[in-house]
Design a protein around this motif. Structure first.
Motif, PDB file in Angstrom:
ATOM      1  N   MET A  44      50.757  92.789 -54.265  1.00 42.18           N
ATOM      2  CA  MET A  44      49.498  92.373 -53.634  1.00 42.18           C
ATOM      3  C   MET A  44      48.626  93.595 -53.314  1.00 42.18           C
ATOM      4  SD  MET A  44      50.690  89.254 -51.109  1.00 42.18           S
ATOM      5  CE  MET A  44      49.104  88.958 -50.349  1.00 42.18           C
ATOM      6  N   GLN A  67      43.802  86.522 -48.922  1.00 43.26           N
ATOM      7  CA  GLN A  67      45.265  86.671 -48.971  1.00 43.26           C
ATOM      8  C   GLN A  67      45.849  85.694 -49.998  1.00 43.26           C
ATOM      9  OE1 GLN A  67      47.455  87.200 -45.207  1.00 43.26           O
ATOM     10  NE2 GLN A  67      45.493  87.221 -44.163  1.00 43.26           N
ATOM     11  N   GLN A  71      48.031  86.533 -53.191  1.00 55.48           N
ATOM     12  CA  GLN A  71      49.369  85.922 -53.230  1.00 55.48           C
ATOM     13  C   GLN A  71      49.601  85.234 -54.583  1.00 55.48           C
ATOM     14  OE1 GLN A  71      49.812  82.324 -50.852  1.00 55.48           O
ATOM     15  NE2 GLN A  71      51.687  83.143 -49.975  1.00 55.48           N
ATOM     16  N   THR A  90      60.125  89.804 -49.939  1.00 61.50           N
ATOM     17  CA  THR A  90      58.901  89.177 -49.423  1.00 61.50           C
ATOM     18  C   THR A  90      59.104  88.551 -48.044  1.00 61.50           C
ATOM     19  OG1 THR A  90      57.054  87.731 -50.029  1.00 61.50           O
ATOM     20  CG2 THR A  90      59.232  86.982 -50.714  1.00 61.50           C
ATOM     21  N   GLY A 103      54.446  82.333 -46.750  1.00 61.24           N
ATOM     22  CA  GLY A 103      54.601  83.320 -47.817  1.00 61.24           C
ATOM     23  C   GLY A 103      55.004  82.652 -49.116  1.00 61.24           C
TER      24      GLY A 103
END
Ligand code: ATP
Ligand code: AMP
Ligand code: MG
Length: 192
Positions: A44, A67, A71, A90, A103
């Protein structure tokens, strides 16, 4: 072609994921077993550099949509890795200004298709101290009570991932000074 086995390791910041993964690789190399390791956050960050973000701890402060884009980009890159065994370092969730952001939302799971999850935890007091003492990172310095809450959120988030993907969870307690023991446990648990 043999399908690439994707092992996803999660844990709250400072619990010791990256340390454990490095030790696991070191031990496996001694046995002449090779695995590939990828940090989701590093992938990322490489993409975020184009937007002038140069600190991995700044990613979680970006607007959620940004984000999400990073992602998705990282997930797609990971899905293309063909190595026999891939370990992905992660998070089950990210603490953002908008709250706990997953996530591994369903669309990411569908792209990565994890075979196993490894959930790392540690005593809240130890996590607190690890965060305090690690000067290499800009982690949020929260209270021990908040760390306890984060550990509970991790369990909840990862349970959903396991149900959605049909893949099992290995739980590991990364005890203080016991990185090698924890890494040996991981190797045994994932059958490497
Ligand atoms: P992040 O999610 O923020 O990347 P992380 O889970 O990858 O965090 P690490 O960077 O691996 O965490 O570890 C945080 C700190 O804790 C480091 O300084 C590391 O050396 C230390 N540490 C990790 N595991 C242990 C352990 N078992 N005993 C003592 N110190 C540890
Ligand atoms: P790390 O080095 O593992 O702490 O990763 C750096 C940063 O990357 C994290 O603080 C998050 O902002 C981001 N990140 C890592 N994994 C994910 C994920 N699965 N989903 C969203 N953001 C992530
Ligand atoms: Mg890390």
């Amino acid at each position: 072609m043999v399908e690439s086995k994707k092992i996803v390791i999660v844990g709250i910041p400072g619990v010791g994921k990256t340390t454990l993964v490095s030790k696991t690789v070191e031990l496996l190399n001694l046995k002449k077993t090779t695995v590939s390791v990828y940090s989701f956050g590093t992938i990322m960050l490489e993409a975020a550099r184009k937007n002038n973000i140069h600190d991995r701890d700044a990613i979680r402060k970006l607007p959620i949509n940004d984000q999400k884009k990073l992602q998705l980009l990282a997930a797609n890159q990971i899905s293309n890795f063909n190595d026999k065994v891939v370990i992905i370092d992660t998070h089950a969730f990210i603490s953002t200004k908008s709250g706990f952001y997953p996530g591994l939302p369903e669309y990411v799971l569908k792209i990565i298709k994890p075979a196993n999850f490894i959930s790392v935890s540690a005593r809240p007091e130890e996590i607190y101290n690890r965060r305090m003492n690690d000067k290499t990172r800009n982690r949020i310095l929260t209270s021990i009570d908040t760390i306890k809450k984060e550990l509970a959120v991790q369990e909840a988030m990862l349970s959903s991932c396991s149900v959605l993907s049909g893949s099992p969870i290995i739980q590991i307690l990364n005890k203080e000074g016991k990185v090698t023991t924890s890494a040996e446990y991981i190797i045994k648990a994932i059958g490497l």
